[in-house]
Design an enzyme around this catalytic site. Structure first.
Site, short mmCIF file in Angstrom:
data_model
loop_
_atom_site.label_atom_id
_atom_site.label_comp_id
_atom_site.label_asym_id
_atom_site.label_seq_id
_atom_site.Cartn_x
_atom_site.Cartn_y
_atom_site.Cartn_z
CG HIS A 67 -0.41 0.31 2.66
ND1 HIS A 67 -0.10 1.71 3.04
CD2 HIS A 67 -0.13 -0.32 3.63
CE1 HIS A 67 0.01 1.51 4.29
NE2 HIS A 67 0.54 0.03 4.65
CG ASP A 180 2.75 1.38 7.71
OD1 ASP A 180 2.29 0.66 6.92
OD2 ASP A 180 2.04 1.64 8.90
CD GLU A 214 -2.89 -0.69 5.46
OE1 GLU A 214 -2.91 -1.83 6.30
OE2 GLU A 214 -2.46 0.34 5.98
CD GLU A 215 -1.44 3.35 7.36
OE1 GLU A 215 -2.02 3.09 8.39
OE2 GLU A 215 -0.33 2.98 7.12
CG ASP A 237 1.50 -3.49 5.59
OD1 ASP A 237 2.27 -2.65 5.90
OD2 ASP A 237 0.40 -3.32 5.54
CG HIS A 324 1.39 4.33 12.54
ND1 HIS A 324 0.15 4.12 12.73
CD2 HIS A 324 1.70 3.88 11.24
CE1 HIS A 324 -0.52 3.49 11.93
NE2 HIS A 324 0.54 3.02 10.82
#
Length: 358
Positions: A67, A180, A214-215, A237, A324
């Site tokens: 993603h 990410d 995706e998030e 991922d 994150h």
């Protein structure tokens, strides 16, 4: 671990290009430009998911997917004094916000701002160590009125990202915000490059897919799975390196950067595809780790697995530290091994494979 200069230049440019959820198009353009020479065709859907196709006429279709989006903030409220309050776009962490510089993607271009925070000896509250929360973090862009903020081209709904850029740490790690999962987009693009440069002819159509959104709920993968209708999907991922402080291994598992790709076990993971990946890793002496997920993996794997009446799907994850945050870290060695594992697994897939358990 050495990567080609061209590959590293792509990775750096791709990571440094802001691609928040719902606004992935700038990063997707970088990705498509890189992958174009290695595929027969490039396509994209209405919401920005991009995919390069090798053998587009083939009936049997295999997806390798990552993603493209990164977490960010939305402008939610502008005070009369020109301060900006925010809401999340994805899993943005308010704990790391205070004192961070931000890029506010205004209608007239980038506006710089800072997440302001009062000094330790002036903070109001029951405790001096006031905890950052959505209702007490705010952005100061140097304006003194709401009108000044709007004159800069900043309104409710404007996107906000962190400007932190790519670097290498101790010749061992890649570090950046948005690893990410744009590192996943890098890895699947490198698989396409290797297939082309090694002149491999696949007996199926390969769809190198870079999904959006995706998030916030696996939405891009959900949409593109219905478009492509693959027979097999292999998703990559990031997952948590659990060797750093404040993470409970009994809950999160025992995973570490540098110890290899992580092969997942979960209800949505298809046994035959997963076993093929495990055997491929063993045969090619690629180190790997194992992880389990209860109910769902929380990745695009679930969206593919549950689409089109059930698509045999598997997940190869990359261990990552500090998810994150603006200093996400991955091992260069792991990145190379994920690329190798996906590449070697593709060479084992045959359209005539029996994909049913019985």
């Amino acid at each position: 671990m050495k990567f080609k200069n061209k590959s590293l230049q792509f990775l750096e440019k791709y990571l440094n290009t802001a691609s928040p959820t719902g606004y992935e198009h700038n990063g997707q353009k970088v990705w498509m430009d890189y992958i174009k020479p290695y595929v027969d065709k490039v396509e994209f859907d209405h919401y920005g998911t991009c995919y390069g196709i090798i053998n587009p006429e083939a009936e049997f279709k295999v997806v390798i997917e990552a993603h493209a989006d990164e977490i960010s903030w939305y402008v939610n409220y502008i005070t009369d004094d020109g301060l900006i309050y925010v809401i999340r776009n994805g899993g943005s962490d308010q704990m790391i916000a205070p004192s961070k510089i931000v890029n506010i993607h205004g209608e007239k271009g980038i506006v710089k701002g800072v997440f302001g925070w009062p000094a330790i000896h002036t903070r109001i509250g029951a405790e001096k160590e006031t905890t950052p929360k959505l209702d007490n973090i705010f952005i100061d862009c140097g304006a003194t009125t709401k009108k000044e903020v709007e004159d800069l081209g900043v309104f409710v709904g404007t996107m906000i990202t962190y400007p932190d850029e790519f670097f290498e740490l101790n010749d061992r790690y890649f570090v950046c915000r948005a690893l990410d999962n744009r590192i996943g987009g890098f890895m699947i693009a490198e698989v396409a490059r290797l297939l082309k440069e090694n002149k491999k002819n696949l007996p199926f159509g390969l769809y190198i897919t870079n999904s959006v959104q995706e998030e916030v709920g696996l939405y891009g993968a959900d949409m593109i799975a219905d478009t492509i209708k693959p027979n097999i999907a292999i998703v990559t991922d990031v997952t948590h390196d659990t060797s750093t402080p404040m993470i409970e291994k009994k809950k999160e598992g025992d995973l570490k950067c540098g110890d290899g790709p992580v092969i997942y076990f979960a209800p949505s993971i298809h046994h035959i595809i997963r076993n093929l990946i495990v055997e491929t890793a063993k045969e090619n002496k690629i180190p790997f780790q194992r992880a389990a997920s209860s109910r769902a993996t929380g990745t695009d794997t679930d969206a593919f697995a549950h689409s089109n009446g059930g698509v045999p799907s598997a997940l190869i994850s990359l261990p990552l530290r500090y998810m994150h945050t603006t200093v996400e870290m991955v091992s260069k060695k792991d990145v190379a091994n994920v690329i190798d594992l996906i590449y070697e697994t593709l060479l084992q897939i045959k359209p005539e494979m029996n994909l049913k358990y019985h």
